[in-house]
Scaffold this motif. Sequence first.
Motif, PDB file in Angstrom:
ATOM      1  N   MET A 121       7.121  -6.771  -7.185  1.00 23.93           N
ATOM      2  CA  MET A 121       8.157  -5.736  -7.608  1.00 23.93           C
ATOM      3  C   MET A 121       7.906  -4.398  -7.359  1.00 23.93           C
ATOM      4  O   MET A 121       6.786  -3.994  -7.658  1.00 23.93           O
ATOM      5  N   THR A 122       8.740  -3.634  -6.734  1.00 20.96           N
ATOM      6  CA  THR A 122       8.217  -2.342  -6.161  1.00 20.96           C
ATOM      7  C   THR A 122       8.322  -1.677  -7.168  1.00 20.96           C
ATOM      8  O   THR A 122       8.694  -1.459  -8.221  1.00 20.96           O
ATOM      9  N   LEU A 123       7.622  -0.443  -6.858  1.00 22.09           N
ATOM     10  CA  LEU A 123       7.329   0.814  -7.967  1.00 22.09           C
ATOM     11  C   LEU A 123       8.893   1.218  -8.326  1.00 22.09           C
ATOM     12  O   LEU A 123       9.682   1.664  -7.604  1.00 22.09           O
ATOM     13  N   PRO A 144      -2.217 -15.163 -11.944  1.00 23.90           N
ATOM     14  CA  PRO A 144      -2.644 -13.651 -12.193  1.00 23.90           C
ATOM     15  C   PRO A 144      -1.760 -13.046 -11.026  1.00 23.90           C
ATOM     16  O   PRO A 144      -1.344 -13.432  -9.838  1.00 23.90           O
ATOM     17  N   ALA A 145      -1.645 -11.541 -11.437  1.00 23.38           N
ATOM     18  CA  ALA A 145      -1.012 -10.688 -10.298  1.00 23.38           C
ATOM     19  C   ALA A 145      -1.650  -9.461 -10.491  1.00 23.38           C
ATOM     20  O   ALA A 145      -2.153  -9.017 -11.516  1.00 23.38           O
ATOM     21  N   VAL A 146      -1.436  -8.587  -9.337  1.00 24.02           N
ATOM     22  CA  VAL A 146      -1.897  -7.284  -9.437  1.00 24.02           C
ATOM     23  C   VAL A 146      -0.988  -6.111  -9.790  1.00 24.02           C
ATOM     24  O   VAL A 146       0.185  -6.063  -9.137  1.00 24.02           O
ATOM     25  N   PHE A 147      -1.509  -5.824 -11.034  1.00 20.40           N
ATOM     26  CA  PHE A 147      -0.265  -4.684 -11.534  1.00 20.40           C
ATOM     27  C   PHE A 147      -0.456  -3.279 -11.169  1.00 20.40           C
ATOM     28  O   PHE A 147      -1.743  -2.811 -10.999  1.00 20.40           O
ATOM     29  N   LEU A 148       0.545  -2.632 -10.829  1.00 19.32           N
ATOM     30  CA  LEU A 148       0.564  -1.330 -10.205  1.00 19.32           C
ATOM     31  C   LEU A 148       0.991  -0.343 -11.165  1.00 19.32           C
ATOM     32  O   LEU A 148       1.856  -0.402 -11.731  1.00 19.32           O
ATOM     33  N   THR A 158      -1.721   5.358  -7.578  1.00 16.46           N
ATOM     34  CA  THR A 158      -1.448   4.295  -8.064  1.00 16.46           C
ATOM     35  C   THR A 158      -2.703   3.382  -8.643  1.00 16.46           C
ATOM     36  O   THR A 158      -3.514   2.839  -7.881  1.00 16.46           O
ATOM     37  N   ALA A 159      -2.970   3.008  -9.825  1.00 13.60           N
ATOM     38  CA  ALA A 159      -3.965   2.041 -10.488  1.00 13.60           C
ATOM     39  C   ALA A 159      -3.664   0.680 -10.051  1.00 13.60           C
ATOM     40  O   ALA A 159      -2.541   0.357 -10.133  1.00 13.60           O
ATOM     41  N   LYS A 160      -4.614  -0.318  -9.576  1.00 17.00           N
ATOM     42  CA  LYS A 160      -4.503  -1.565  -9.216  1.00 17.00           C
ATOM     43  C   LYS A 160      -5.144  -2.415 -10.244  1.00 17.00           C
ATOM     44  O   LYS A 160      -6.491  -2.416 -10.244  1.00 17.00           O
ATOM     45  N   GLY A 181       4.638  -1.523 -11.004  1.00 17.82           N
ATOM     46  CA  GLY A 181       5.043  -2.642 -10.244  1.00 17.82           C
ATOM     47  C   GLY A 181       4.390  -3.686 -10.073  1.00 17.82           C
ATOM     48  O   GLY A 181       3.238  -3.752 -10.775  1.00 17.82           O
ATOM     49  N   ILE A 182       4.643  -4.719  -9.271  1.00 14.57           N
ATOM     50  CA  ILE A 182       3.647  -5.925  -9.116  1.00 14.57           C
ATOM     51  C   ILE A 182       3.434  -6.256  -7.385  1.00 14.57           C
ATOM     52  O   ILE A 182       4.560  -6.150  -6.971  1.00 14.57           O
ATOM     53  N   SER A 183       1.982  -6.130  -7.045  1.00 13.73           N
ATOM     54  CA  SER A 183       1.889  -6.776  -5.776  1.00 13.73           C
ATOM     55  C   SER A 183       2.523  -8.017  -5.293  1.00 13.73           C
ATOM     56  O   SER A 183       2.530  -8.915  -6.333  1.00 13.73           O
TER      57      SER A 183
END
Length: 206
Positions: A121-123, A144-148, A158-160, A181-183
Amino acid sequence: MFDFFQDEAPWQEPLAAGAVILRRFAQYDVDALYRELIRVAEQAPFVHRVTPGGFTMSVAMTGCGAAQWVSGREGYLSQSQHVALSPLLLHFAQSAATAAGYPHFIPDSCLINRYAPDSKMTLHQDKNERSLSHPIVSVSLGLPAVFLFGGLSRSDKTAKVLLEHGDVVVWGGASRLCFHGISPLKPGIHPLTGPYRFNLTFRKAL
């Protein structure tokens, strides 16, 4: 293989002004939440929306409640949704919002995103709601996912942050319009959700 939690205690992790991660907050409700999203998907199947630019989104979407978000050449809009927001979902969202410092939150809609490997999901900002005085409550289930999480401008730093099964993010106030967003999701198999990550996002849309 991921090491999924079993009985770790929940805790709060500040993210920004007005934003907090409630780690493991949903750990005792994940099965019920998963059953609810399956119920919703049976009535309103997941679809891949098309962006205003003409690109098909990698994330599949469905939802329930008073309004849902659709996209297309005309832009991003909300429309009526025929699937009810259940008391279980409503109560959970209110409990999470209260724990994050928003005791008066009464959501009317839930957007459900399904992530497969490499989907992202883009910013973006959540700004289509009628009033921006209400927070966003976002629940992670499955892989799990990296949340931006950025600032009020797309170009801000942007924090990851890694989000895992049962984590809940709540943001409002000064952070209500922060870009997020989501990486791209990494492949894996989760005991409950299989090869997917699901995200339930609660809002006061109307």
